[in-house]
Every structure is written in C-alpha cells, then in structure tokens.
Enzyme design. Structure first.
Site, PDB file in Angstrom:
ATOM      1  N   HIS A   1     -62.773  16.129 -16.312  1.00 36.36           N
ATOM      2  CA  HIS A   1     -61.516  16.602 -16.889  1.00 36.36           C
ATOM      3  C   HIS A   1     -61.704  16.589 -18.419  1.00 36.36           C
ATOM      4  O   HIS A   1     -62.487  15.793 -18.934  1.00 36.36           O
ATOM      5  CB  HIS A   1     -60.432  15.603 -16.466  1.00 36.36           C
TER       6      HIS A   1
ATOM      7  N   ASP B   1     -63.759   7.344 -14.401  1.00 33.91           N
ATOM      8  CA  ASP B   1     -62.426   7.936 -14.472  1.00 33.91           C
ATOM      9  C   ASP B   1     -61.882   8.017 -13.043  1.00 33.91           C
ATOM     10  O   ASP B   1     -62.286   8.877 -12.257  1.00 33.91           O
ATOM     11  CB  ASP B   1     -62.539   9.327 -15.120  1.00 33.91           C
TER      12      ASP B   1
ATOM     13  N   GLN C   1     -58.278  10.462 -10.009  1.00 33.82           N
ATOM     14  CA  GLN C   1     -58.079  11.145  -8.722  1.00 33.82           C
ATOM     15  C   GLN C   1     -58.634  10.353  -7.538  1.00 33.82           C
ATOM     16  O   GLN C   1     -58.722  10.889  -6.432  1.00 33.82           O
ATOM     17  CB  GLN C   1     -58.729  12.541  -8.747  1.00 33.82           C
TER      18      GLN C   1
ATOM     19  N   LYS D   1     -50.020   9.034 -10.979  1.00 33.63           N
ATOM     20  CA  LYS D   1     -50.729   9.619  -9.824  1.00 33.63           C
ATOM     21  C   LYS D   1     -50.783   8.621  -8.664  1.00 33.63           C
ATOM     22  O   LYS D   1     -51.306   8.908  -7.602  1.00 33.63           O
ATOM     23  CB  LYS D   1     -52.139  10.034 -10.232  1.00 33.63           C
TER      24      LYS D   1
ATOM     25  N   CYS E   1     -57.462  21.815 -16.618  1.00 27.65           N
ATOM     26  CA  CYS E   1     -58.039  20.978 -17.696  1.00 27.65           C
ATOM     27  C   CYS E   1     -59.500  20.648 -17.383  1.00 27.65           C
ATOM     28  O   CYS E   1     -59.979  19.539 -17.659  1.00 27.65           O
ATOM     29  CB  CYS E   1     -57.250  19.695 -17.916  1.00 27.65           C
TER      30      CYS E   1
HETATM   31  N1  C6P Z   1     -55.228  15.639 -14.073  1.00 31.86           N
HETATM   32  C1  C6P Z   1     -54.331  17.505 -12.836  1.00 31.86           C
HETATM   33  O1  C6P Z   1     -53.434  18.297 -12.510  1.00 31.86           O
HETATM   34  P1  C6P Z   1     -53.376  11.862 -17.712  1.00 31.86           P
HETATM   35  O2  C6P Z   1     -52.907  13.213 -18.150  1.00 31.86           O
HETATM   36  O3  C6P Z   1     -53.828  11.026 -18.861  1.00 31.86           O
HETATM   37  O4  C6P Z   1     -52.435  11.166 -16.794  1.00 31.86           O
HETATM   38  O5  C6P Z   1     -54.682  12.114 -16.777  1.00 31.86           O
HETATM   39  C2  C6P Z   1     -55.750  12.861 -17.276  1.00 31.86           C
HETATM   40  C3  C6P Z   1     -56.777  13.057 -16.203  1.00 31.86           C
HETATM   41  C4  C6P Z   1     -58.020  12.477 -16.349  1.00 31.86           C
HETATM   42  N2  C6P Z   1     -58.958  12.588 -15.411  1.00 31.86           N
HETATM   43  C5  C6P Z   1     -58.744  13.272 -14.273  1.00 31.86           C
HETATM   44  C6  C6P Z   1     -59.819  13.347 -13.233  1.00 31.86           C
HETATM   45  C7  C6P Z   1     -57.509  13.901 -14.068  1.00 31.86           C
HETATM   46  O6  C6P Z   1     -57.303  14.580 -12.937  1.00 31.86           O
HETATM   47  C8  C6P Z   1     -56.509  13.818 -15.061  1.00 31.86           C
HETATM   48  C9  C6P Z   1     -55.198  14.515 -14.906  1.00 31.86           C
HETATM   49  C10 C6P Z   1     -54.006  16.378 -13.775  1.00 31.86           C
HETATM   50  O7  C6P Z   1     -55.474  17.618 -12.402  1.00 31.86           O
HETATM   51  C11 C6P Z   1     -53.293  16.878 -14.997  1.00 31.86           C
HETATM   52  S1  C6P Z   1     -54.309  17.883 -16.005  1.00 31.86           S
END
Ligand code: C6P
Length: 423
Positions: free
Chosen positions: A140, A217, A220, A243, A381
């Site tokens: 991401h 990370d 997910q 999440k 993203c």
């Molecule tokens: N992905 C998606 O729709 P934040 O925005 O800080 O809560 O998470 C960022 C982030 C970092 N790593 C991974 C693997 C992610 O999937 C995400 C967030 C969302 O896929 C919003 S872009």
C-alpha cells in the site's frame, strides 16, 4: 486454481460452518439492516473499513455519557476512570497479540502513522547513506512513501521484491536482494489490492539470520487471522483499529521493547515528556514516549469490546466461515462471462480484484451502489500493483464474517445489471 485459503488458516483445525450462525451475528451490526438507494445494504468493502458491532457503538456512547475526560492528567475521578479504561485496552491488546509487555503497544492514528513513526524514528537514527531498505511490489502507498522519503533524505536505496503475474512475490528475488547493505525490511502481510497472503514467516526467518529488523503491515491480516507477534518473530507489527470492527482514528504499533527503547521520540508535546525546561527536556518511558498529545481516547476504549467480540467468535470459526465464502465468491466471479480476475495468488484472503470487460471499474462501482452493493473501485492506494498488472484501476470485492452467500448471489445478479446498462 489458487487456493482461496483465508490468511493463516490452520490445516486440520476444521470448525463446522453451521456452528457459525451468521444471521445471529448480523443482528449485532445495526448498519447491515439499513438501506441505500432504497435497497438493502450489501456491504462488500470490508478491506476499506469494517462495520461496527453494537457493543463497540455502545461503548463509545457510554464513554461520552459517563466517562469523558482527558487521560494521564487529572486527579479527578473521571480522568482516572478514562485512564484506567484506556490503559486496560493496551493491556488487553498486549495479551491479544502475545506481546511481552504492554510497553510494546503504542497507539497511533492508524497504520499509516504507525509506519511513518518507525520510518521517522528508527529510520532517521539508524539508516545511513548507501544502506538498503526492502519493501515489496504489493505494498500500500503507506508502506512505500515513508521509506522513499527516508531514502531521499538519507541517500539510502529502496529495493523492491518483484511480483509475478499471479500477484505472488518472487521469493528467489527477495533472497537475492539480501546483503550486508540491507538494514530494514517492511512488508505487507496481506495485499489490499489482490488479497495475496505473503510468506512473511519466510521473510522474517531470512531477516533474523542476518539481524535485519522487519516491520509487518498487518492492516489486512489482523481481522482475518489471529496474530501472535512473538510466534511470528517480527520486530514491528502495525494495523488500524477501524479494519478490526473498532472506531476510526486509532492505529496500533507493536514494537519489540529492545528496539523501541533505543528509538528517539517521533513527535514532541504533552505526555511524552518526563520533565521540560528551556535548557533540557527528558522523555517519558515506553510507551508514552511515542504518544504526544491527547490521543483518540474514545477510539481506543472502543477497541476493547471489538477485541472481546472477535475473540468470542474465535478465529478458527471466523476463518472457516470466511474461507468458505471466499471460495464461493471466487466460483461466482470465475463462472461469470465477461468478468476478468486480476491476480490468482497461491494463498488469498478476503479480496478479489476484477474488471468487467469493456466497462470502467468506476462505472461498475456506481451501478452496483445504486443496487445497494458497496464495493471499492480505483487503484486502492497501490498504484505499483496496478501498473504491474497493466491496468489503471480495478473493482474490488472484500468480504467479512458477517457477509452471506445470499449477499454474494445478489452481488452476482447486480453484476448482470451492470452488463445490461452497458450492453
Ligand atoms: N487500505 C483499502 O481500501 P490507514 O489508512 O492508515 O488506516 O491504513 C492504510 C493501509 C496500510 N496498509 C494496507 C495493507 C492497507 O490496506 C491500508 C488501508 C484501505 O485498501 C484504504 S486505502
């Protein structure tokens, strides 16, 4: 066909899906009983954010009705109560993740801030000119840009593990990238764009042999499998509460105490200090050293019942149910003429990225929305993944344990509506 196994599901630990009463579970999520555009909501955008059970909503409301006060600051009862609840969630998280101490749990605003914290604090102190940092093609943006910024500042080099056409990492390439120059590895556990479950255990093993710190990370993965940070052996593990069925605006950074101790603060301000004078400021101990300013108190407190909720359901049952639903969704998508799947990873969790022939993903998403079906469309993203697959955008369906086969059937019917509109 790739195995559509849910992340980390344990072979031989089968739990009957009938034990998992999805219709009872759905009663806990008020939003699932609402309508959009006059149609029952079918929420299939769980990778973007999950819905909240009533116990989480109640906890946040109760906090504002009966507790609201700043933490770590007041001698008055409300402040003490808020502090106890806030710190109680930190303790609960430490046990949940099997951290060795609650000092290893830092609250941030989200995954993004947690990665930035490590890149800024660890990176600015320990990465030097010519050093190499390894990330992967599946990251991401929030696990790309902070490292790029660091490399630019330090004249360090960003190395990227290649990905094949299926959306799997090229592990031979990963091993070939390791050298004396490698000083940090930051990889995504599960790809938000393709659902690939990366072999992070193999990456961590190879890194450990060379003494290289690893950040995982888990944005997910944490909602689909039980995470034991010590069994995993990573140095840092990050995720976002929103999440994990909890409020937005809260992230979690687990860091090994030994590393956190030697990292400088990320931001300066209230609460992160031991003493302040114009001549010299000394810093607070862990974990407060990394938590400057008033945090998202109600968000952290709301994470407590979310953890209780998923623990009560149990990850064996969650994985078994989600796996079944994932396979079902895959069969439907593969069996629908005009649907093109993007990525066929060996191990998949929760997500399918797809395109409808001749139709822009945004149009697919808009028409599905009018039918009450919420999915995400765009580059997610993860622009390098899109570029690698030669597409600007995809439509993405992502499931949770509260979704049903009936919803997937309705989603499939709604796809036919999209085809009809663009016939
Ligand atoms: N992905 C998606 O729709 P934040 O925005 O800080 O809560 O998470 C960022 C982030 C970092 N790593 C991974 C693997 C992610 O999937 C995400 C967030 C969302 O896929 C919003 S872009």
């Amino acid at each position: 066909m790739s195995s559509a196994k849910a992340a980390g599901s344990a072979p031989g630990k089968e739990v009957s899906t009938s034990a998992f009463n999805v219709h009872e579970i759905r009663k806990d999520f008020p939003i699932l009983h609402t309508e959009v555009h006059g149609k029952p909501l079918v929420y299939l955008d769980n990778a973007a954010s999950t819905q909240k059970p009533q116990c989480v909503i109640d906890k946040v409301a109760e906090y504002y009705s009966a507790t609201n006060a700043n933490i770590h600051r007041g001698v008055h009862l409300l402040s003490q109560k808020a502090t106890l609840e806030y710190e109680g969630v930190r303790e609960k998280l430490a046990a949940y993740l099997n951290a060795s101490s609650s000092k290893e749990i830092i609250f941030t605003r989200g995954t993004t801030e947690a990665i930035n914290l490590v890149a800024y604090s660890y990176g600015r102190k320990y990465i030097h000119e010519g050093d190499e940092i390894i990330i992967s093609y599946l990251e991401h943006h929030s696990n790309i840009v902070p490292w790029q910024m660091l490399c630019e500042e330090k004249k360090a080099v960003l190395k990227v593990i290649r990905m094949d056409d299926n959306g799997d990492l090229d592990m031979d390439h990963f091993h070939s990238l390791l050298s004396e120059k490698t000083k940090f590895i930051s990889v995504v556990h599960v790809s938000n764009a393709l659902g690939t479950v990366n072999p992070v255990e193999e990456i961590i093993r190879a890194a450990k042999e060379r003494g290289i710190p690893v950040l995982v990370d888990g944005a997910q993965s944490v909602q689909h499998q039980h995470i034991d940070v010590r069994a995993l052996g990573c140095d840092f593990f990050v995720f976002s509460a929103h999440k994990l069925y909890a409020p937005t605006g809260v992230g979690v950074l687990y860091g090994r105490k030994e590393l956190l101790e030697k990292m400088p603060p990320y931001q300066g301000g209230g609460d992160m200090i031991a003493s302040v004078s114009f001549e010299k400021t000394t810093y607070n101990e862990l974990p407060y050293k990394f938590e400057a300013g008033t945090p998202n108190i109600e968000g952290v407190i709301g994470l407590g019942p979310a953890l209780d909720y998923i623990q009560k359901l149990g990850f064996d049952a969650i994985q078994n149910y989600e796996n079944d639903l994932l396979v079902y969704t895959g069969k439907i998508l593969r069996g629908t003429p005009g649907v093109k799947l993007l990525g066929e990873p060996k191990v998949r969790s929760s997500v399918y990225s797809f395109q409808l022939e001749g139709i822009h993903p945004h149009d697919t998403g808009t028409i599905l929305d009018l039918e009450g079906v919420a999915i995400r469309t765009g580059h997610h993203c993860a622009q390098p993944v899109m570029k690698r697959l030669g597409v600007p955008a995809t439509a993405r369906v992502s499931i949770s344990f509260y979704n049903t086969k009936e919803e997937i059937d309705y989603f499939a019917l709604s796809l036919q509506k999209v085809f009809e509109v663009f016939k």
